[in-house]
Design an enzyme around this catalytic site. Structure first.
Site, PDB file in Angstrom:
ATOM      1  N   ASP A  35       9.375   3.073   0.269  1.00  0.00           N
ATOM      2  CA  ASP A  35       8.285   3.657   1.038  1.00  0.00           C
ATOM      3  C   ASP A  35       8.446   3.252   2.503  1.00  0.00           C
ATOM      4  OD1 ASP A  35       5.942   4.472   2.220  1.00  0.00           O
ATOM      5  OD2 ASP A  35       4.631   3.750   0.614  1.00  0.00           O
ATOM      6  N   LYS A  78       3.531   8.990   9.210  1.00  0.00           N
ATOM      7  CA  LYS A  78       3.198   8.380  10.503  1.00  0.00           C
ATOM      8  C   LYS A  78       4.081   8.891  11.647  1.00  0.00           C
ATOM      9  CE  LYS A  78       0.459   4.787   8.423  1.00  0.00           C
ATOM     10  NZ  LYS A  78       0.632   4.311   7.067  1.00  0.00           N
ATOM     11  N   TYR A 136       0.851  -1.189   0.000  1.00  0.00           N
ATOM     12  CA  TYR A 136       0.000   0.000   0.000  1.00  0.00           C
ATOM     13  C   TYR A 136       0.884   1.234   0.000  1.00  0.00           C
ATOM     14  CZ  TYR A 136      -3.555   3.405   1.450  1.00  0.00           C
ATOM     15  OH  TYR A 136      -4.394   4.476   1.527  1.00  0.00           O
TER      16      TYR A 136
HETATM   17  C1  LIG Z   1       0.059   4.729   5.701  1.00  0.00           C
HETATM   18  C2  LIG Z   1       0.876   4.475   4.487  1.00  0.00           C
HETATM   19  C3  LIG Z   1       0.822   5.326   3.363  1.00  0.00           C
HETATM   20  C4  LIG Z   1      -0.184   6.442   3.224  1.00  0.00           C
HETATM   21  O1  LIG Z   1      -0.016   7.443   4.166  1.00  0.00           O
HETATM   22  P1  LIG Z   1      -1.280   8.417   4.467  1.00  0.00           P
HETATM   23  O2  LIG Z   1      -0.714   9.426   5.421  1.00  0.00           O
HETATM   24  O3  LIG Z   1      -2.341   7.557   5.056  1.00  0.00           O
HETATM   25  O4  LIG Z   1      -1.686   9.023   3.174  1.00  0.00           O
HETATM   26  C5  LIG Z   1       1.717   5.096   2.339  1.00  0.00           C
HETATM   27  N1  LIG Z   1       2.600   4.082   2.393  1.00  0.00           N
HETATM   28  C6  LIG Z   1       2.668   3.243   3.447  1.00  0.00           C
HETATM   29  C7  LIG Z   1       3.695   2.167   3.469  1.00  0.00           C
HETATM   30  C8  LIG Z   1       1.801   3.399   4.521  1.00  0.00           C
HETATM   31  O5  LIG Z   1       1.858   2.539   5.545  1.00  0.00           O
END
Ligand SMILES: *Cc1c(COP(=O)(O)O)cnc(C)c1O
Length: 434
Positions: A238, A270, A143
């Site tokens: 990511d 996060k 994701y």
């Molecule tokens: C949470 C997450 C996102 C998206 O971040 P948001 O602040 O919710 O838009 C992208 N990549 C990873 C790996 C994530 O865990």
């Protein structure tokens, strides 16, 4: 009655689609009504009915120090007193960027955004600008936020020409995203052999943790680095979830630094904002200085780098000492042992999975390496397990496809509550399975 969670959820459904601001919160995959939260301190969440829970979600990652850490609250309150946002440069954004550069040796430059989704969008634009190519490669089950081009996961076996996962994503957008099974180096090599001159970037979660936790196979991330370098494509790591959570310099600090590789671009989120809306794209000066106004690639944000969020993030990172990571690892080990013992004692098929301090269970006997394997688990058993844990005061992610999170505030008391709740939950899962 008007102040129960059920009453709030009923009101919410009249004015918010599905009653929630982000889908998984609606409990669709486990059933039932989500508790409405009134407050959270340390490792404890309190709902509007006054019930307390041990929190194993941590706001999906940011609450690494525990909720409402006094130092973060004090610094953020003091920042707010001087206004929430200026729409102009401010010292805390510089200090936070410096802290990130100090921690992550592969980063020279940081551009702040308000969400991980935006950070990923910017990383993709940079990769396309740098390479002059269109195609992005991602892995099924990873994701990367909800930008159009990343809502393409449908794929098994060899490269699947992208079909959108969501109505509203055009085929034109989806066709520039190629999806591969996670962890398959040979498939990635074959894809580059065929389409190498069209591939702008490969994006991967440093540890896939949005389909449950799937530890990266040894050498997989490095193979992505080697292949992208060889074919002139950009590697985007990511670390929105793993950055500053699994170690002081993220999963790159555990794996990349040791193996001698770095991505061209990182995305963070996060933990970086300590719970405020804050994320970032980061990387070498060479590629990051393509961003406006240093370079031609446009990217902007009314609230980006605001003093409130960057202060919360800076103070959070300052408190993420090496001791914190030792504690998170030990706590993850304890929780894993408690839950695995309970599931095994009740005869529930389960596969505990872990990378760094991130962990989750697949409710199946076989270890899971790909999204297709993840989907073979018994989500009904998880739902029964989840509701029993919640009833007995333990707040788990409301989906079998999410990582669990511990914090610096989790101690013996929390482990005792989890231990007390686990056996009944495991028995509930066993009967749901039968
Ligand atoms: C949470 C997450 C996102 C998206 O971040 P948001 O602040 O919710 O838009 C992208 N990549 C990873 C790996 C994530 O865990």
């Amino acid at each position: 009655m008007t102040d129960s969670s059920a009453a709030w959820f009923a009101r919410a459904q009249q004015v918010i689609p599905g009653g929630v601001s982000s889908p998984v919160r609606a409990f669709r995959s486990v059933g039932g009504t989500p508790p409405y939260v009134a407050s959270a301190h340390g490792a404890t969440i309190t709902d509007v009915e006054g019930k307390n829970y041990v929190d194993l979600v941590g706001a999906w990652g940011p609450a690494i120090l525990g909720h409402a850490h006094p130092a973060v609250v004090a610094a953020t309150q003091s920042a707010i007193a001087d206004s929430f946002s200026f729409g102009a440069p401010c010292p805390p954004e510089v200090e936070l960027a410096e802290e990130i550069v100090r921690r992550v040796g592969a980063v020279d430059r940081v551009r702040f955004t308000n969400s991980g989704t935006e950070a990923v969008m910017t990383a993709l634009r940079l990769a396309r600008a740098k390479s002059g190519r269109d195609v992005i490669v991602k892995f099924a089950g990873c994701y990367h936020g909800h930008a159009d081009s990343m809502l393409v996961a449908a794929g098994s076996g060899v490269a699947t020409l992208g079909l959108p996962d969501s109505p509203g994503v055009t085929e034109g957008t989806a066709k520039d995203t190629l999806t591969l099974d996670y962890g398959n180096i040979a498939a990635l090599e074959a894809l580059f052999a065929e389409h190498g001159d069209r591939i702008a970037a490969v994006i991967t979660e440093a540890i896939p943790a949005n389909m449950g936790v799937v530890p990266p196979p040894a050498g997989f991330n490095k193979a992505i680095r080697d292949l992208t370098t060889k074919h002139g494509a950009v590697m985007i790591l990511d670390e929105v979830m793993t950055g500053f959570r699994v170690f002081r310099d993220g999963w790159w600090g555990i794996e990349g630094k040791a193996e001698g590789w770095s991505p061209d671009l990182f995305t963070f989120g996060k933990v970086i904002g300590g719970g405020m809306p804050l994320a970032a794209v980061a990387g070498s000066a060479e590629i990051m200085d393509l961003l406006a106004p240093a370079g031609p690639v446009y990217q902007a944000g009314t609230l980006s780098g605001n003093p409130t969020a960057t202060t919360a993030g800076l103070v959070t990172l300052q408190h993420c000492t090496d001791d914190v990571y030792v504690h998170l690892n030990a706590t993850a080990t304890s929780v894993q042992a408690i839950i695995t013992d309970a599931l095994n004692a009740a005869g529930v098929p389960n596969s505990p999975q872990r990378a760094g301090n991130l962990f989750s269970w697949f409710f199946t006997n076989e270890p899971v390496h790909t999204y297709d394997e993840a989907k073979t688990q018994n989500t009904k058993a998880f739902g029964a397990f989840f509701h029993s844990m919640l009833e007995n005061g333990v707040w788990l992610p409301p989906s079998a496809y999410e990582a669990w999170f511990v914090s610096a505030a989790h101690g013996e008391r929390e482990l005792e509550i989890i231990s007390a709740a686990a056996p009944a939950a495991a028995r509930a899962a066993a009967s749901a399975h039968a």
